[in-house]
Design a protein around this motif. Structure first.
Motif, mmCIF file in Angstrom:
data_model
loop_
_atom_site.group_PDB
_atom_site.id
_atom_site.type_symbol
_atom_site.label_atom_id
_atom_site.label_comp_id
_atom_site.label_asym_id
_atom_site.label_seq_id
_atom_site.Cartn_x
_atom_site.Cartn_y
_atom_site.Cartn_z
ATOM 1 N N SER A 46 54.623 -4.736 37.652
ATOM 2 C CA SER A 46 56.186 -4.295 37.904
ATOM 3 C C SER A 46 56.466 -6.053 38.513
ATOM 4 O O SER A 46 55.941 -6.482 38.759
ATOM 5 C CB SER A 46 56.336 -3.252 38.725
ATOM 6 N N ARG A 47 57.982 -6.269 37.473
ATOM 7 C CA ARG A 47 58.524 -7.427 37.873
ATOM 8 C C ARG A 47 58.815 -7.511 39.464
ATOM 9 O O ARG A 47 58.260 -8.823 40.197
ATOM 10 C CB ARG A 47 59.832 -7.377 37.211
ATOM 11 N N GLN A 48 58.539 -5.832 40.344
ATOM 12 C CA GLN A 48 58.896 -6.245 41.463
ATOM 13 C C GLN A 48 57.662 -6.630 42.904
ATOM 14 O O GLN A 48 57.777 -7.670 42.686
ATOM 15 C CB GLN A 48 59.263 -4.583 42.448
ATOM 16 N N GLN A 89 66.125 -15.119 32.642
ATOM 17 C CA GLN A 89 66.833 -14.649 32.160
ATOM 18 C C GLN A 89 68.421 -14.797 33.309
ATOM 19 O O GLN A 89 67.858 -15.214 34.009
ATOM 20 C CB GLN A 89 66.440 -12.687 32.774
ATOM 21 N N ASP B 104 66.383 -5.893 27.470
ATOM 22 C CA ASP B 104 64.625 -6.369 28.429
ATOM 23 C C ASP B 104 65.589 -6.595 29.386
ATOM 24 O O ASP B 104 65.661 -6.305 30.550
ATOM 25 C CB ASP B 104 64.901 -8.202 27.978
ATOM 26 N N TYR B 105 67.561 -6.637 29.290
ATOM 27 C CA TYR B 105 68.056 -6.769 30.224
ATOM 28 C C TYR B 105 67.690 -5.078 31.267
ATOM 29 O O TYR B 105 68.016 -5.096 32.192
ATOM 30 C CB TYR B 105 69.568 -7.343 30.306
ATOM 31 N N LEU B 108 64.666 -5.269 33.284
ATOM 32 C CA LEU B 108 65.242 -6.460 34.361
ATOM 33 C C LEU B 108 65.590 -5.454 35.336
ATOM 34 O O LEU B 108 65.748 -5.733 36.552
ATOM 35 C CB LEU B 108 66.135 -7.319 34.179
ATOM 36 N N PHE B 109 66.953 -4.474 35.326
ATOM 37 C CA PHE B 109 67.627 -4.270 36.005
ATOM 38 C C PHE B 109 67.044 -2.751 36.827
ATOM 39 O O PHE B 109 67.229 -2.126 37.710
ATOM 40 C CB PHE B 109 69.086 -3.213 35.172
ATOM 41 N N ASP B 111 63.298 -2.361 36.335
ATOM 42 C CA ASP B 111 62.791 -2.436 37.303
ATOM 43 C C ASP B 111 62.511 -2.940 38.431
ATOM 44 O O ASP B 111 61.927 -3.671 39.479
ATOM 45 C CB ASP B 111 61.227 -3.217 36.602
ATOM 46 N N GLY B 112 63.757 -3.821 38.557
ATOM 47 C CA GLY B 112 63.648 -4.964 39.445
ATOM 48 C C GLY B 112 64.197 -4.945 41.175
ATOM 49 O O GLY B 112 64.265 -5.917 41.805
ATOM 50 N N GLY B 113 64.901 -3.858 40.601
ATOM 51 C CA GLY B 113 64.811 -3.202 42.323
ATOM 52 C C GLY B 113 66.432 -4.083 42.819
ATOM 53 O O GLY B 113 66.367 -4.375 44.155
#
Lengths: 330, 330
Positions: A46-48, A89, B104-105, B108-109, B111-113
């Protein structure tokens, strides 16, 4: 699919998979088994987890003063082109021209661990801005203002407005300037000084210098022009700090029965798309906003170690687009 | 000032301070000492530490299709007003109308935490969008399109364009529509259907239905209008899907020597600020974009457990602003 499943399938511990993903020590045999499982399952961390592992987010934060603006939009397009090609991004923070909100977003990006670098599209830089920028450990670039000690890309506002004023004064002699607050050094102070410098060179007295400044909007231009006509009905040339202010000024002149350019010339700045659909079409300055955005992005990639060395400070050029809101040479 | 310094000053271990900040067990005596030091020093835990502790970021992610747009800008202003009052910061992701970039965004939101909730300002919703939305565990709201099974705020595009077309057809009989791609259900399909419905009701034959669709830009409107005049010179009413398309159409009609509204009426949609500075001023539809942004934000606060219960689906109303680009009743 997560790290526990990978560990179970490879017959190793969770900690071993974690070390594998973090480039820590793993025996060749276990390394082979984990790699096989990852290959088979198509597992993507995962990105995290990636961020925790690499310390990199693959995201750039961009702070902008407003979103409904042709110039900002072109800058963002230019920087997006470059950053997306480098697989970043982009997250935008819109401050709606609130100076303190810019500082807050600088801190969010700086502390949040959510971005690898920052581009600040700057307007007014307070001491608090400079302190926050100075304390920034993340790579960053300032776009739109010149700031000592920081990477920056800015426009030659002084000479640009000086040149377009000289252009208009070839066929006018009673000029006034509709500008914005001086605290915005580039769009406020420098443009105004360029206007005054041109007036001095031509020996023309600037009218309405005592009047309050405008807002950046069409309505602001309308109101400022109304004050100007009331105070100085003899004005024959109105130099505006932006195209939107010019659009408001032209609407006002129309209502006051002044013909543009026969009675009053008007100039804008920014060459936004409305400049070409106004009647008459607007004489304006074209800034290479898209290119300046791209330049700021390349500078940031350099600062993040992702591109070749670039200059740390770039001053962009401009062009005058002479249309129908100014008089032709007699 | 960091957690180690706090620990040293309070004479406790780092782990104790950490438990204190995480609401874990700490004896009353140590709790008092730590609280005193925090009070004295004004220590504020970093955002990263806060996020790790609470699992909340205090940030909302907003995905928008473009930034240089009066309507998007008003939505963002409306939602910012509400979210900032609730002490949220806002990060915008601009997708420049790239549908896959939206996905994609969203990821991102998700997964990104980095955010607690998401608002998607939607245009074209592909199956991939719906899959990604469906898999989203974060609270989210879709703004601008109606989507089954998700919280959404949208505009009544069908009836809005139907009404403004009926308004224009009171003084015209040979209508054409300059619209955008049908894949955008709200702005493309629904507006077009509204136009066709009004034509049918008035018994007017829609002209130029065979021509290609326009872009969302002034230039797109210009080109589409040029194609229309070439193919159907008899057209007397041009209904446009947006104000920018209308601005391009009016510039084109001027170049072709057609007077607006005497020869050809033009209507827009969106009531952007350019609608009032065009010559003649543009008859257009006013959508309550700012209110719809605020509504979406309140819906999201509800979804994040931060506000009272709200409806899960809201259809916004509209008004016709009749100006000078359409004929007065004879």
């Amino acid at each position: 699919m997560d790290i526990n499943t990978i560990a179970a399938m490879a017959g190793v511990s969770r900690a071993t998979v974690s070390r594998f993903l973090n480039d820590g020590y793993v025996s060749d045999e276990k390394r082979r088994r984990i790699a096989e499982v990852i290959e088979e399952t198509g597992y993507v961390p995962s990105r995290q987890a990636q961020t925790l592992r690499t310390g990199k987010t693959g995201v750039v934060g961009v702070i902008i003063p407003k979103i409904n603006s042709a110039s900002i939009s072109r800058m963002v397009t230019g920087l997006s082109d470059v950053l997306e090609k480098a697989r970043y991004q982009i997250l935008l923070a819109n401050t709606a021209n609130e100076a303190m909100s810019e500082v807050d977003y600088l801190k969010l990006f700086a502390d949040g661990g959510s971005v690898d670098g920052i581009i600040l599209v700057a307007t007014v830089l307070t001491p608090e801005h400079l302190r926050t920028l100075g304390a920034l450990s993340l790579p960053h670039v300032v776009l739109g203002q010149r700031v000592e000690g920081h990477r920056c890309v800015y426009h030659d506002d002084f000479h640009a407005v000086r040149d377009i004023t000289l252009h208009a004064l070839a066929n006018g002699s009673r000029p006034a300037y509709l500008g914005v607050m001086e605290e915005d050094v580039a769009a406020g102070h420098d443009r105004h000084e360029g206007f005054l410098s041109a007036c001095a060179e031509r020996g023309a007295t600037p009218l309405g210098e005592e009047l309050p400044r405008s807002e950046f909007t069409i309505e602001g231009g309308y109101l400022a022009c109304e004050r100007l006509i009331d105070a100085h009905p003899e004005v024959d040339t109105v130099v505006c700090a932006t195209d939107r202010i010019a659009a408001g000024a032209m609407a006002c002149l129309r209502e006051y029965g002044r013909e543009v350019p026969a009675d009053v010339q008007v100039t804008g700045l920014g060459d936004s798309d409305i400049a070409q659909v106004m009647t008459p079409t607007l004489t304006t300055l074209h800034y290479h906003f898209r290119t300046s955005g791209a330049e700021a992005a390349r500078m940031l990639l350099d600062a993040m170690g992702k591109a070749e060395d670039r200059a740390q400070r770039v001053c962009m050029s401009y062009e005058i687009f002479s249309r129908n809101s100014t008089r032709r040479k007699a």
